[in-house]
Design an enzyme around this catalytic site. Structure first.
Site, PDB file in Angstrom:
ATOM      1  N   GLU A  80       0.813  -1.209   0.000  1.00 36.25           N
ATOM      2  CA  GLU A  80       0.000   0.000   0.000  1.00 36.25           C
ATOM      3  C   GLU A  80       0.847   1.260   0.000  1.00 36.25           C
ATOM      4  OE1 GLU A  80      -3.605   2.154   2.518  1.00 36.25           O
ATOM      5  OE2 GLU A  80      -2.353   0.657   3.499  1.00 36.25           O
ATOM      6  N   ASP A 100      -0.773  -5.265   2.840  1.00 36.20           N
ATOM      7  CA  ASP A 100      -1.301  -4.091   3.531  1.00 36.20           C
ATOM      8  C   ASP A 100      -0.688  -4.093   4.928  1.00 36.20           C
ATOM      9  OD1 ASP A 100      -2.669  -1.980   4.621  1.00 36.20           O
ATOM     10  OD2 ASP A 100      -4.629  -2.622   3.915  1.00 36.20           O
ATOM     11  N   ILE A 102      -0.927  -2.075   7.624  1.00 33.89           N
ATOM     12  CA  ILE A 102      -1.886  -1.863   8.710  1.00 33.89           C
ATOM     13  C   ILE A 102      -3.257  -1.682   8.065  1.00 33.89           C
ATOM     14  CG2 ILE A 102      -2.571  -0.485  10.696  1.00 33.89           C
ATOM     15  CD1 ILE A 102       0.275   0.427  11.041  1.00 33.89           C
ATOM     16  N   THR A 105      -6.449   1.374   9.538  1.00 28.42           N
ATOM     17  CA  THR A 105      -5.640   2.464  10.093  1.00 28.42           C
ATOM     18  C   THR A 105      -6.445   3.349  11.034  1.00 28.42           C
ATOM     19  OG1 THR A 105      -4.425   2.477   8.011  1.00 28.42           O
ATOM     20  CG2 THR A 105      -4.023   4.296   9.499  1.00 28.42           C
ATOM     21  N   ASP A 247      -5.790  -4.881   0.091  1.00 36.06           N
ATOM     22  CA  ASP A 247      -6.815  -4.994   1.125  1.00 36.06           C
ATOM     23  C   ASP A 247      -7.457  -6.372   1.137  1.00 36.06           C
ATOM     24  OD1 ASP A 247      -6.847  -2.248   2.155  1.00 36.06           O
ATOM     25  OD2 ASP A 247      -7.691  -1.690   0.213  1.00 36.06           O
TER      26      ASP A 247
END
Length: 319
Positions: A80, A100, A102, A105, A247
């Site tokens: 990302e 990804d 985190i 977020t 994601d």
């Protein structure tokens, strides 16, 4: 043309073991970051107050990318933060990690404990391995193509997914649905989502035209964990427009290996093939494993539920 690197089922098991350890290391860093942010109140913002980014997004991705790069120097990498910085390699048949650092977020910043690092592996342009780790709840979801998916919870032995025997699903009126508001809150998109959510939840007998009267709607705030919850069987369906491949990559194979059905947009074929068009399409839907009934095969029920869902919601283009 065959890829330069050939992966066997045993190779995937070895990669899974390594990426699981990497995910746990990333989880430790996420926990450190959460503590630092909550005590300092320091956070940078991107785009708007909903789409938050912190220095730990970058730190976690750097950790994951470095460890994966040392162990697998010939594998490609999509992440990302590196994508946002301009690194956008085309998808090929070669093994490609899709990460990804985190996911969730906003939850991370607020201390809401639904946050995960998501590590997927794409091979021959399809997800073949996924690791999703929530360090706050010590939830580890894993899946490998043709080898099943599992949940390891707080140090207990892994449990094969779905946790319970899949039940039939008569209609959306019997379903618990995963949805998200997303970071784009512009009027056209928020109106489309709002109308869609109203119809999904609304009672058609009490004035909601087209209402499906679903059991309820849920938002975990993390696409990866929504996919994992569908794989587990806790959500019947999850739909979102506006996500990115990192994601959903790991979650897609975890859900598929748990008997789930993954598809793309309204017009995408219902073939449970998470190809490049689905990965990059930014429109995603996944349905849990559904048990066969006397009159219907589970896979036919999954397709029927997706069609019923898409008939109830509005399509729109993500920004």
């Amino acid at each position: 043309m065959a890829p330069n690197i050939q992966l066997t089922p045993q190779d995937l098991q070895d990669i899974l073991a390594f990426t699981t350890n990497v995910a746990r290391s990333a989880g430790d860093l996420i926990l450190q970051g959460s503590e630092a942010i909550l005590f300092s109140g320091s956070v940078d913002e991107k785009k708007n107050s909903v789409d938050l980014v912190t220095e730990y997004d970058v730190k976690v991705e750097e950790l994951v990318k470095k460890e994966l790069g040392v162990k697998y120097p010939n594998f490609k990498f999509i992440g990302e933060e590196s994508y946002a910085a301009g690194s956008r390699p085309p998808l090929t048949d070669e093994p490609t990690f899709c990460v990804d650092p985190i996911d969730g977020t906003t939850n991370f910043v607020h201390g809401f404990p639904h946050v995960a690092v998501s590590i997927g592996l794409i091979y021959l342009q399809r997800p073949v391995l996924g690791v999703i780790y929530n360090p706050f709840l010590d939830q580890l979801y894993t899946g490998v193509k043709n080898q099943g998916s599992y949940l390891s919870l707080r140090g207990k032995p892994p449990v094969k997914l779905p946790i319970a025997k899949p039940k039939p699903l008569e209609s959306l009126s019997k379903a618990l649905l995963g949805i998200e508001w997303g970071s784009d809150r512009s009027a056209p998109l928020i109106n489309a989502k709002g109308e869609s959510f109203k119809r999904l939840a609304g009672n058609p007998n009490e004035g909601v035209q087209g209402g499906k009267m679903a059991h309820s709607l849920r938002s975990l705030g993390s696409a990866a964990l929504n996919y994992a919850m569908v794989a587990q069987g806790g959500l019947d369906l999850y739909w979102e427009i506006g996500c990115w491949p990192w994601d959903i990559c790991a979650g897609a194979i975890i859900a598929q290996e748990a008997g789930g059905f993954v598809a793309g947009s309204f017009t995408a074929p219902l073939d449970n093939d998470v190809n490049e068009a689905v990965l990059n399409g930014r429109k995603y839907i996944v349905v849990r494993a559904i048990g066969d009934s006397k009159d219907e095969q589970g896979v036919d029920a999954q397709k029927r539920i997706i069609k019923e869902f898409y008939d109830a919601v509005e399509d729109f283009e993500p920004v």
